[in-house]
Enzyme design. Sequence first.
Site, PDB file in Angstrom:
ATOM      1  N   CYS A  24      35.223   7.610  -4.051  1.00 47.00           N
ATOM      2  CA  CYS A  24      34.521   7.396  -5.318  1.00 47.00           C
ATOM      3  C   CYS A  24      34.286   8.793  -5.870  1.00 47.00           C
ATOM      4  O   CYS A  24      33.353   9.476  -5.448  1.00 47.00           O
ATOM      5  CB  CYS A  24      33.201   6.651  -5.115  1.00 47.00           C
ATOM      6  SG  CYS A  24      32.281   6.441  -6.658  1.00 47.00           S
ATOM      7  N   SER A  79      29.466   7.385  -5.238  1.00 47.44           N
ATOM      8  CA  SER A  79      29.436   6.910  -3.852  1.00 47.44           C
ATOM      9  C   SER A  79      29.746   5.419  -3.726  1.00 47.44           C
ATOM     10  O   SER A  79      29.372   4.807  -2.733  1.00 47.44           O
ATOM     11  CB  SER A  79      28.061   7.201  -3.255  1.00 47.44           C
ATOM     12  OG  SER A  79      27.055   6.601  -4.059  1.00 47.44           O
ATOM     13  N   CYS A  80      30.378   4.811  -4.730  1.00 48.16           N
ATOM     14  CA  CYS A  80      30.667   3.376  -4.643  1.00 48.16           C
ATOM     15  C   CYS A  80      31.546   3.098  -3.426  1.00 48.16           C
ATOM     16  O   CYS A  80      32.457   3.870  -3.114  1.00 48.16           O
ATOM     17  CB  CYS A  80      31.316   2.879  -5.937  1.00 48.16           C
ATOM     18  SG  CYS A  80      30.099   2.620  -7.255  1.00 48.16           S
TER      19      CYS A  80
END
Lengths: 210, 113
Positions: free
Chosen positions: A115, A119-120
Amino acid sequence: MPHDHHDHDHPAHSPPQPDDKVHSYYQILGVALKELLIEKGIVTADEVRSAIEKRDQITPAHGAAVVARAWSDAGFRTRLLTDANAAVAELGYPMTTTRLVAVENTADVHNVVVCTLCSCYPRELLGLPPAWYKSRAYRARIVHEPRAVLAEFGTQLLEETEVRVHDSTADMRFLVVPRRPAGTESLDEAALAELVSRDSMIGVAVVRQP
Amino acid sequence: MRGPHDVGGLDDGPIDPAPHELGFWEKQIDGLRGVIGAKVIVTTHENRRYVESLGDDAYETLTYYERWTAALSRQMVDKGLLTQAEIDARVRVVRERLAASGELAPGAEDVKP
């Protein structure tokens, strides 16, 4: 927001101090926000506690079960690669707020997930992302020198292997289905799942022969 | 122009693979955000937008959950759910309480953002 009045180093992504004491203004702010939001009835303490407990129960074993099923059941593999949300829901891991895409490693293609903006991550299948996944270095470099980054993780790819880097978003998450290692024909699903590491489902590692 | 979060494709140093066990307070923030998200008070897009808007210095110097905490604070004010004055007042109360109970690290008494 200068931090020059800190009396200790405070680099980005520093681990919490080991003494369990409160060091950061933001820790205090977090406590203050939680208290105020509870007092105003916007959240309850039970809801927050329950969210933390649920999160703690999700480990990469969920993702490993998905991969092991895909290795063992051709019909499930097809469903996973065509509609991953529906397929993982079959195993009791519903992902209702984001689209999930499963990308399969083959003899010719290796997939890896990042990501770049934040932070996906497929938290429903892998739990919380590791610190390195959220780090600037990983997010910056994996998209333009994936082979060098993979080598740092101990993963050497053949020159002819195509590397595909998938950039996650708030709406779309990726799960890498690693290659099933040779010599695992006799293993059942549970034994196969034991072989599947978190890092292999992010794509920075491969699954080794047991 | 690139924001501080928009790092894909840039150069950087080696990746530190060290695991980071989340602290109690970090789990609290993660849980709080989860509940607020589940109630559709804020969306993931909004969260990220707020974190990106903290400014280059904050983005570079704060840890991951410090950024989320700072973003959450601004979101609650912008949505009219909390006021900055009551947040600041509660921070003072919490700080004094932690100091009195010995939970505040030496040197942290005067730390401000």
